[in-house]
Design a protein around this motif. Structure first.
Motif, PDB file in Angstrom:
ATOM      1  N   ASP A  63     -12.121   2.244  32.586  1.00  0.00           N
ATOM      2  CA  ASP A  63     -11.586   2.497  34.077  1.00  0.00           C
ATOM      3  C   ASP A  63     -11.863   3.658  34.610  1.00  0.00           C
ATOM      4  N   HIS A  64     -11.958   4.848  33.903  1.00  0.00           N
ATOM      5  CA  HIS A  64     -11.943   6.356  34.244  1.00  0.00           C
ATOM      6  C   HIS A  64     -13.568   6.857  34.114  1.00  0.00           C
ATOM      7  N   HIS A 188       1.688   2.958  29.729  1.00  0.00           N
ATOM      8  CA  HIS A 188       1.944   3.502  31.095  1.00  0.00           C
ATOM      9  C   HIS A 188       3.222   3.701  31.595  1.00  0.00           C
ATOM     10  N   HIS A 210      -2.424   4.804  39.861  1.00  0.00           N
ATOM     11  CA  HIS A 210      -2.563   3.579  38.634  1.00  0.00           C
ATOM     12  C   HIS A 210      -1.713   2.525  38.868  1.00  0.00           C
TER      13      HIS A 210
END
Ligand SMILES: [Zn+2]
Ligand SMILES: [Zn+2]
Ligand SMILES: [Zn+2]
Length: 240
Positions: A63-64, A188, A210
């Protein structure tokens, strides 16, 4: 989220409609992006970014990184390689996942990328004449990097900041930090964990990024936060 019908995913508020995380920095005439997620192309188009000088990567999760192929448009416009900065493990992963970019005999038109290794996670390094301070964080067991440029700091996909990073964040005017949802998560920060860290650092202002649909609607969540902590949203533009 694909297939989700929760109030956030059905919200008509543009601030609830999120692409994958990234940030574009315009610093002293340089144009820099941190992370090129799967939405990189759409983000560059939407923000009318016609010139890009460098890319910094926080870590290798898809996702990065998945949007890296689209740097070819900047290669073509600028007629030069794109400098990419990351730590060794991340550079190696990019070389595996985008093997065609790094092949000895390249197919015509593939992206042109020059890799630069961030060797020391404690010392500032140079990006086109700008001093960039890496900020070490843990993403469960995966070491990731945030970055500080002058008074602006950006950290995502963290769930632990070592003391050294807390020190390096002191005095920053603006801090961007990740906050996924209310419930604790393995890799996270939750909203309360992120707020606790920001209250300890107390920058002039902070933005949370995020964000998952599980956090709730932008307007309602933001109303519960101190005025100097805001939820970031797609298209948000700030001056530091
Ligand atoms: Zn949803
Ligand atoms: Zn990640
Ligand atoms: Zn992520």
């Amino acid at each position: 989220m694909i297939g989700c019908t929760c109030p956030v995913c059905r919200s008509l508020d543009y601030r609830d409609q999120r692409l994958r995380v990234s940030v574009h920095l315009a610093v002293e005439g340089r144009s820099i992006v941190i992370d090129t997620g799967p939405d990189f192309r759409q983000q560059m188009l939407r923000a009318h970014i016609a010139h890009l000088d460098a890319i910094l990567f926080t870590h290798e999760h898809k996702d990065h990184t998945a949007g890296l192929d689209d740097v070819r448009a900047f290669n073509f416009r600028q007629q030069q390689e794109m400098p990419v900065y990351a730590e060794l493990r991340v550079l190696e992963q990019l070389q595996r996942e985008f093997a065609y970019i790094f092949a000895e005999h390249k197919y015509p038109g593939v992206p042109q990328v020059r890799l630069h290794q961030v060797e020391d996670d404690q010392q500032p390094f140079d990006v086109l004449g700008l001093a960039v301070q890496p900020l070490r964080a843990l993403h469960h067991r995966l070491p990731v990097l945030g970055y500080r440029l002058a008074d602006f700091a950006y950290l995502t996909d963290a769930n632990m900041l070592p003391d050294s990073t807390m020190m390096q964040l002191r005095g920053a005017d603006t801090i961007v930090l990740n906050a996924l949802r209310h419930e604790p998560h393995l890799s996270h920060f939750s909203l309360s964990q992120a707020v606790e860290i920001l209250e300890e650092l107390r920058p002039r202002r902070a933005y949370l990024t995020h964000i998952s649909h599980q956090l709730g609607r932008h307007r309602e969540v933001e109303a519960t936060l101190p005025p100097w902590i805001r939820l970031a949203y797609d298209g948000l533009s700030i001056e530091v």
